[in-house]
Motif scaffolding. Structure first.
Motif: not given
Length: 433
Positions: A254, A259, A382
């Motif tokens: 983390e 991920e 992202k």
């Protein structure tokens, strides 16, 4: 209006400009009339003060105001007329200010050199290829585990890779100096974050020990007033702490924003992938650097001193900023400007070569090039669509992207036009530089 240009030493030029009497008189008369319409002098009604009285009172100030305006207006026009692009601000000298004759002045400045790039077929640049093996991945993982470690207090003598919590004070000839002391300072022994000899003297010391030692600042230390000076340090050790490396677990994944990583095997695979990406960037960077060095060796030309001075000042400001300093507040011996001159000249030479080569190859950035570049950048985020939308509202960032694209296009052309030889570098050699 007439002008003539004279070549002085190297890139210095002297522009001499002559302004017709009528231009001076027109401007002078206009200013005098404006003053006359508002002037209030004893014995005269507003707007009726005689010109000779006004000239006696305001003549000098009007004269120098007109001179200044004539220079400000004529200088850029004559530069354009002579097709000159100056590289520095001019040093202005008035050669005639007698209003009965044409006003004349001279401007001395530097110009940019005319460069016709040479691409030598006799010199080769080095195309870097970096190799990596399992031991490199092992070292990278070990480095990560150390960087995310915990420190635990131990009751023993300090050793390499331990962290010592200390107070220290340094003195030169019994006197302190800027930045010479600190309290509860945490120092990893072997990190080489202090001057040579400092960390070595902590090895073997325990909590509660107080001692002193002498060592020298490096001869090339960034502060001239400390360079090469013998210094005595007084140390008190408060704690010795031992490193407990981080564990390869979910918590570490983390912290590293991994991920899709769930176990040690996938962790190792991700580290390898990231290292391969870093290797590609390093190969490009080293190859580009070698191409530019080859170009500099093949192209010798003068550069404007003023431009080099400006670049050196920018480099100094950048170095000061990294230390939380400003050029206005920093002492002159902190990163002296002379230390940046060599690299500044190299930077200016490369920039001028870069511009000349873009013209030679007629390289331009298309809208498609920019869009493709943004697409690649967006993959790092992202929400790629949100990034694309945001970047379109950032003209300064888009200009930077265009410069990167231009440089990439240029490197591709030079790669095909210049001779090259492969230079194989081990990843471990690169990491130790």
């Amino acid at each position: 209006m007439t002008s003539k240009i004279k070549k002085l030493k190297d890139l210095e030029r002297k522009l001499t400009v002559s302004v017709p009497v009528e231009d001076y008189e027109k401007k002078y008369g206009g200013k005098l009339s404006k003053i006359k319409s508002t002037a209030k002098l004893d014995g005269f009604r507003k707007g009726n003060v005689p010109n000779d009285v006004l000239k006696q009172r305001y003549g000098d100030s009007i004269h120098y105001e007109v001179l200044n305006e004539l220079i400000q207006e004529s200088y850029p026009k004559e530069l354009q007329e002579q097709n000159i692009k100056p590289a520095s601000s001019p040093a202005i000298s008035i050669e005639n200010e007698d209003a009965a004759k044409p006003i004349s002045y001279s401007a001395v400045f530097e110009v940019f050199p005319e460069i016709k790039p040479k691409l030598s077929r006799w010199k080769s640049f080095e195309k870097s290829e970096i190799t990596m093996d399992d031991s490199d991945i092992d070292l990278a993982i070990d480095d990560i585990l150390e960087r995310y470690c915990e420190w635990n207090k131990v009751d023993r003598a300090a050793a390499e890779k331990d962290q010592a919590v200390i107070d220290f004070e340094g003195k030169i000839d019994g006197e302190g100096f800027e930045g010479n002391e600190s309290k509860d300072f945490k120092l990893v022994i072997g990190s080489k974050s202090m001057i040579p000899g400092f960390e070595d003297n902590l090895i073997g010391k325990k909590s509660g020990d107080s001692f002193s030692f002498k060592t020298n600042f490096p001869e090339d230390y960034f502060k001239n007033d400390l360079a090469g000076k013998e210094t005595e340090f007084f140390i008190t050790v408060h704690e010795v702490q031992e490193m407990n490396k981080a564990k390869i677990d979910k918590e570490l994944f983390e912290k590293l924003a991994m991920e899709d990583v769930s176990d040690e095997s996938s962790f190792r695979a991700e580290i390898s992938k990231r290292m391969e990406g870093e290797i590609k960037q390093q190969e490009k960077s080293l190859t580009k650097e070698s191409i530019y060095e080859t170009l500099l060796q093949s192209n010798d030309f003068k550069v404007p001193n003023a431009t080099v001075a400006e670049q050196a000042e920018l480099m100094r400001k950048d170095s000061l900023m990294r230390m939380g300093q400003t050029s206005e507040n920093a002492p002159e011996d902190l990163f002296p400007i002379e230390e940046f001159k060599e690299n500044a000249e190299k930077r200016v030479r490369l920039d001028l070569l870069f511009s000349a080569l873009l013209k030679k190859y007629q390289l331009e950035v298309t809208e498609e090039d920019v869009n493709n570049f943004i697409d690649e950048e967006a993959k790092k985020y992202k929400d790629a669509d949100q990034f694309k939308s945001w970047i379109q509202s950032q003209p300064q960032q888009l200009d930077q992207y265009k410069m990167v694209i231009l440089e990439n296009l240029l490197i591709e052309k030079l790669d095909s036009d210049l001779k090259s030889k492969v230079k194989v570098i081990k990843f471990s050699e690169l990491a130790n530089k």
